[in-house]
Design a protein around this motif. Structure first.
Motif, PDB file in Angstrom:
ATOM      1  N   LYS A 352       0.823  -1.208   0.000  1.00  0.00           N
ATOM      2  CA  LYS A 352       0.000   0.000   0.000  1.00  0.00           C
ATOM      3  C   LYS A 352       0.859   1.262   0.000  1.00  0.00           C
ATOM      4  N   GLY A 353       2.170   1.073  -0.096  1.00  0.00           N
ATOM      5  CA  GLY A 353       3.084   2.218  -0.146  1.00  0.00           C
ATOM      6  C   GLY A 353       3.534   2.701   1.212  1.00  0.00           C
ATOM      7  N   LYS A 354       3.239   1.960   2.265  1.00  0.00           N
ATOM      8  CA  LYS A 354       3.606   2.369   3.617  1.00  0.00           C
ATOM      9  C   LYS A 354       4.982   1.840   4.000  1.00  0.00           C
ATOM     10  N   THR A 355       5.784   2.694   4.634  1.00  0.00           N
ATOM     11  CA  THR A 355       7.051   2.256   5.206  1.00  0.00           C
ATOM     12  C   THR A 355       6.740   1.480   6.479  1.00  0.00           C
ATOM     13  N   VAL A 356       7.205   0.246   6.540  1.00  0.00           N
ATOM     14  CA  VAL A 356       6.885  -0.612   7.681  1.00  0.00           C
ATOM     15  C   VAL A 356       7.957  -0.443   8.750  1.00  0.00           C
ATOM     16  N   THR A 357       7.567   0.129   9.878  1.00  0.00           N
ATOM     17  CA  THR A 357       8.493   0.354  10.979  1.00  0.00           C
ATOM     18  C   THR A 357       8.391  -0.780  11.996  1.00  0.00           C
ATOM     19  N   ASP A 358       9.261  -0.729  13.001  1.00  0.00           N
ATOM     20  CA  ASP A 358       9.182  -1.704  14.082  1.00  0.00           C
ATOM     21  C   ASP A 358       7.844  -1.616  14.814  1.00  0.00           C
ATOM     22  N   VAL A 359       7.294  -0.404  14.874  1.00  0.00           N
ATOM     23  CA  VAL A 359       5.994  -0.224  15.525  1.00  0.00           C
ATOM     24  C   VAL A 359       4.929  -1.034  14.788  1.00  0.00           C
ATOM     25  N   ASP A 360       4.935  -0.924  13.457  1.00  0.00           N
ATOM     26  CA  ASP A 360       3.967  -1.679  12.653  1.00  0.00           C
ATOM     27  C   ASP A 360       4.179  -3.184  12.814  1.00  0.00           C
ATOM     28  N   LEU A 361       5.457  -3.596  12.790  1.00  0.00           N
ATOM     29  CA  LEU A 361       5.763  -5.017  12.930  1.00  0.00           C
ATOM     30  C   LEU A 361       5.300  -5.526  14.283  1.00  0.00           C
ATOM     31  N   GLN A 362       5.526  -4.721  15.321  1.00  0.00           N
ATOM     32  CA  GLN A 362       5.085  -5.097  16.665  1.00  0.00           C
ATOM     33  C   GLN A 362       3.569  -5.300  16.701  1.00  0.00           C
ATOM     34  N   ALA A 363       2.836  -4.371  16.092  1.00  0.00           N
ATOM     35  CA  ALA A 363       1.373  -4.464  16.098  1.00  0.00           C
ATOM     36  C   ALA A 363       0.899  -5.689  15.330  1.00  0.00           C
ATOM     37  N   ILE A 364       1.530  -5.951  14.181  1.00  0.00           N
ATOM     38  CA  ILE A 364       1.161  -7.117  13.371  1.00  0.00           C
ATOM     39  C   ILE A 364       1.436  -8.406  14.137  1.00  0.00           C
ATOM     40  N   ALA A 365       2.621  -8.474  14.758  1.00  0.00           N
ATOM     41  CA  ALA A 365       2.988  -9.681  15.510  1.00  0.00           C
ATOM     42  C   ALA A 365       2.064  -9.884  16.705  1.00  0.00           C
ATOM     43  N   ASP A 366       1.765  -8.764  17.402  1.00  0.00           N
ATOM     44  CA  ASP A 366       0.846  -8.866  18.544  1.00  0.00           C
ATOM     45  C   ASP A 366      -0.494  -9.426  18.108  1.00  0.00           C
ATOM     46  N   ASN A 367      -0.984  -8.968  16.959  1.00  0.00           N
ATOM     47  CA  ASN A 367      -2.286  -9.416  16.460  1.00  0.00           C
ATOM     48  C   ASN A 367      -2.268 -10.891  16.102  1.00  0.00           C
ATOM     49  N   VAL A 368      -1.209 -11.313  15.414  1.00  0.00           N
ATOM     50  CA  VAL A 368      -1.101 -12.717  15.020  1.00  0.00           C
ATOM     51  C   VAL A 368      -0.978 -13.616  16.245  1.00  0.00           C
ATOM     52  N   LEU A 369      -0.203 -13.145  17.233  1.00  0.00           N
ATOM     53  CA  LEU A 369       0.030 -13.950  18.429  1.00  0.00           C
ATOM     54  C   LEU A 369      -1.016 -13.697  19.513  1.00  0.00           C
ATOM     55  N   GLU A 370      -1.930 -12.763  19.227  1.00  0.00           N
ATOM     56  CA  GLU A 370      -2.997 -12.403  20.169  1.00  0.00           C
ATOM     57  C   GLU A 370      -2.419 -11.998  21.516  1.00  0.00           C
ATOM     58  N   ILE A 371      -1.422 -11.141  21.457  1.00  0.00           N
ATOM     59  CA  ILE A 371      -0.762 -10.650  22.670  1.00  0.00           C
ATOM     60  C   ILE A 371      -1.304  -9.274  23.012  1.00  0.00           C
ATOM     61  N   ASN A 372      -1.662  -9.057  24.258  1.00  0.00           N
ATOM     62  CA  ASN A 372      -2.040  -7.731  24.741  1.00  0.00           C
ATOM     63  C   ASN A 372      -1.117  -7.373  25.903  1.00  0.00           C
ATOM     64  N   TYR A 373      -0.263  -6.433  25.664  1.00  0.00           N
ATOM     65  CA  TYR A 373       0.695  -6.040  26.695  1.00  0.00           C
ATOM     66  C   TYR A 373       0.086  -4.996  27.626  1.00  0.00           C
ATOM     67  N   LEU A 374       0.459  -5.051  28.891  1.00  0.00           N
ATOM     68  CA  LEU A 374       0.088  -4.031  29.855  1.00  0.00           C
ATOM     69  C   LEU A 374       1.261  -3.050  29.953  1.00  0.00           C
ATOM     70  N   ASP A 375       1.059  -1.841  29.423  1.00  0.00           N
ATOM     71  CA  ASP A 375       2.131  -0.850  29.432  1.00  0.00           C
ATOM     72  C   ASP A 375       2.388  -0.363  30.849  1.00  0.00           C
ATOM     73  N   ARG A 376       3.668  -0.253  31.211  1.00  0.00           N
ATOM     74  CA  ARG A 376       4.044   0.218  32.550  1.00  0.00           C
ATOM     75  C   ARG A 376       3.878   1.736  32.676  1.00  0.00           C
ATOM     76  N   ILE A 377       4.011   2.432  31.542  1.00  0.00           N
ATOM     77  CA  ILE A 377       3.956   3.900  31.575  1.00  0.00           C
ATOM     78  C   ILE A 377       2.793   4.380  30.721  1.00  0.00           C
TER      79      ILE A 377
END
Length: 489
Positions: A352-377
């Motif tokens: 789609k023309g988007k630059t894929v950053t680590d943030v995007d990769l993290q979100a994609i991986a979280d979705n595939v692995l069904e991970i929901n992290y509890l942010d400390r901050i």
């Protein structure tokens, strides 16, 4: 054969349009050049200004191992300024082409030789080492060039240099020219410009032809298209010319490159050899797979040789091997099915023309692995005061591990103040903010702002993104997002 290296970053490099270094900046660069093994450092041209002379005196007072040179025309006044600065040597530049002698200086060839001889004689009488550089030598009559050099050597010149002032040599003509001068009777050096992109190739050909020294600038900066690139030439000698070597500590090359880029403001193109951000970056699946199995498959040298590290880029050209390597770096462990799902999602996003950053990769991986992290901050509130007569000040309220904490900070701008307010808290003490990039996604003063940052903790580096209408909100949210991910075990 040991090749000597003369660095002219502080003289020819500073002639890059828009570059003007302070005395302290010149000293920092000279100190690093001396530390990494430069044989000769051309500190500047003393005739230029009082500030230039102050800078050169600061350098000559350090007791560096390198020989410190001042640039000089064949004029007594120039040489006297060099003497006053306490340099060890002069780079005495004498034009030798008909174009320069007749059209620029408007003198005869006989007068040119007399001027050159007198200048060399004056330098030697005052205890200076002399490197006589023939300006525009590559467009000079060869017999006349030899005559100028032989006269200078008779008068005591210690080294002679052929200058390809407008970069018109080719590797063949460079080799032939230096071969014809290799028995001139003094060490022969070369000074090449990059107008046709051949400066490094011409320098290497000159060394094969008989030169025992070359001039260069860090990152190849300089007038017009620049000079011979120091890092490219040194690494080419190290890896490609088995009969030659230098005294340079090549594992420090990336550090000096980044220092010069930062202080001059002349930033390095991503695809620049050796020091560009993409020089050791891999996206192609075929390349990444080969690199993981044996780095020699797609790298002529390991990045560690020049003080760098390898990167795998996330994009539509990548394969599962490179992707899996990056996922492991981000703390994910996936099976083959999950890896392929993540890979497919990344490619769909990239298509789609988007630059894929680590943030995007993290979100994609979280979705595939069904991970929901509890942010400390968590960010609760941020207030910033700024103006042309007010020091930017920020107060932030954060929820850290369930406890509300209020803190304040100041900075050179509102974003800096906000980040400083956060950074002074204990949980952020071992976090390094290493990169910050801003894009306006939409047009107008109400543009949506996309902030991408990189943060580091130990040997882990994370990218994070914040997208908001307000640049301060976007920056703070990106930073907190990145730190939250670094804090996850």
């Amino acid at each position: 054969m040991k090749i000597k290296v003369l660095d002219t970053t502080l003289r020819d490099g500073e002639q890059t349009p828009g570059v003007s270094l302070t005395s302290m900046e010149k000293l920092r660069i000279a100190s690093k050049l001396d530390e990494i093994g430069l044989n000769y450092i051309e500190a500047g041209s003393p005739i230029t200004s009082e500030g230039e002379r102050k800078s050169i005196k600061e350098i000559t007072s350090q007791g560096f191992n390198a020989e410190i040179l001042g640039f000089s025309r064949p004029l007594t006044n120039d040489i006297d300024f060099c003497l006053d600065c306490g340099v060890d040597a002069v780079n005495l530049v004498v034009p030798t082409s008909d174009l320069h002698i007749f059209d620029k200086l408007k003198i005869t060839k006989e007068e040119l030789i007399e001027m050159s001889n007198s200048a060399v004689d004056y330098c030697k009488d005052h205890g200076l080492t002399v490197e006589l550089s023939a300006e525009d030598a590559s467009r000079s009559n060869l017999d006349f060039l030899k005559k100028v050099f032989l006269n200078a050597i008779d008068y005591g010149a210690d080294r002679v240099c052929v200058c390809d002032t407008v970069g018109i040599l080719t590797p063949d003509t460079s080799f032939n020219l230096f071969s014809s001068l290799r028995d001139i009777g003094a060490p022969l050096s070369c000074h090449c410009h990059n107008d046709f992109g051949l400066a490094v190739a011409n320098t290497l050909a000159a060394l094969k032809g008989g030169a025992v020294e070359f001039h260069s600038t860090v990152n190849g900066i300089g007038e017009r298209a620049g000079n011979t690139s120091f890092e490219e030439c040194v690494l080419s000698i190290e890896r490609l010319l088995s009969d030659f070597s230098t005294d340079i500590k090549i594992n420090e090359i990336y550090n000096i490159s980044k220092l010069v880029a930062r202080l001059t403001g002349v930033y390095i193109q991503p695809n620049k050899a050796i020091v560009g951000e993409n020089a050791f970056a891999h996206e192609s699946g075929i390349h990444s797979d080969g690199i993981i199995k044996n780095s020699a498959t797609y790298e002529p040298m390991t990045p560690e040789i020049v003080g760098r590290t390898r990167r795998f880029i996330i994009g539509k050209h990548m394969g599962t091997h490179g992707l899996n390597s990056r996922l492991k770096e981000l703390g994910f462990s996936v099976d083959d099915v999950q890896l392929q799902q993540i890979c497919d999602n990344v490619k769909t996003l990239a298509d789609k023309g988007k630059t894929v950053t680590d943030v995007d990769l993290q979100a994609i991986a979280d979705n595939v692995l069904e991970i929901n992290y509890l942010d400390r901050i968590k960010l609760i509130d941020i207030t910033v005061v700024s103006g042309n007569r007010v020091m930017p000040t920020a107060s932030v309220k954060l929820d850290i591990d369930g406890e509300e904490i209020l803190n304040a900070g100041v900075g050179i701008g509102p974003v800096d103040a906000a980040i400083n307010a956060i950074n002074s808290l204990e949980i952020f003490q071992d976090i390094d903010f290493i990169e910050y990039h801003v894009d306006a996604i939409t047009g107008g003063t109400d543009a949506l702002i996309d902030v991408i940052i990189k943060v580091q903790k130990g040997d882990r580096i994370i990218s994070a993104r914040g997208t908001e209408p307000d640049i301060i909100d976007a920056s703070v949210k990106a930073y907190i997002s990145g730190v939250n991910r670094l804090l996850r075990e």
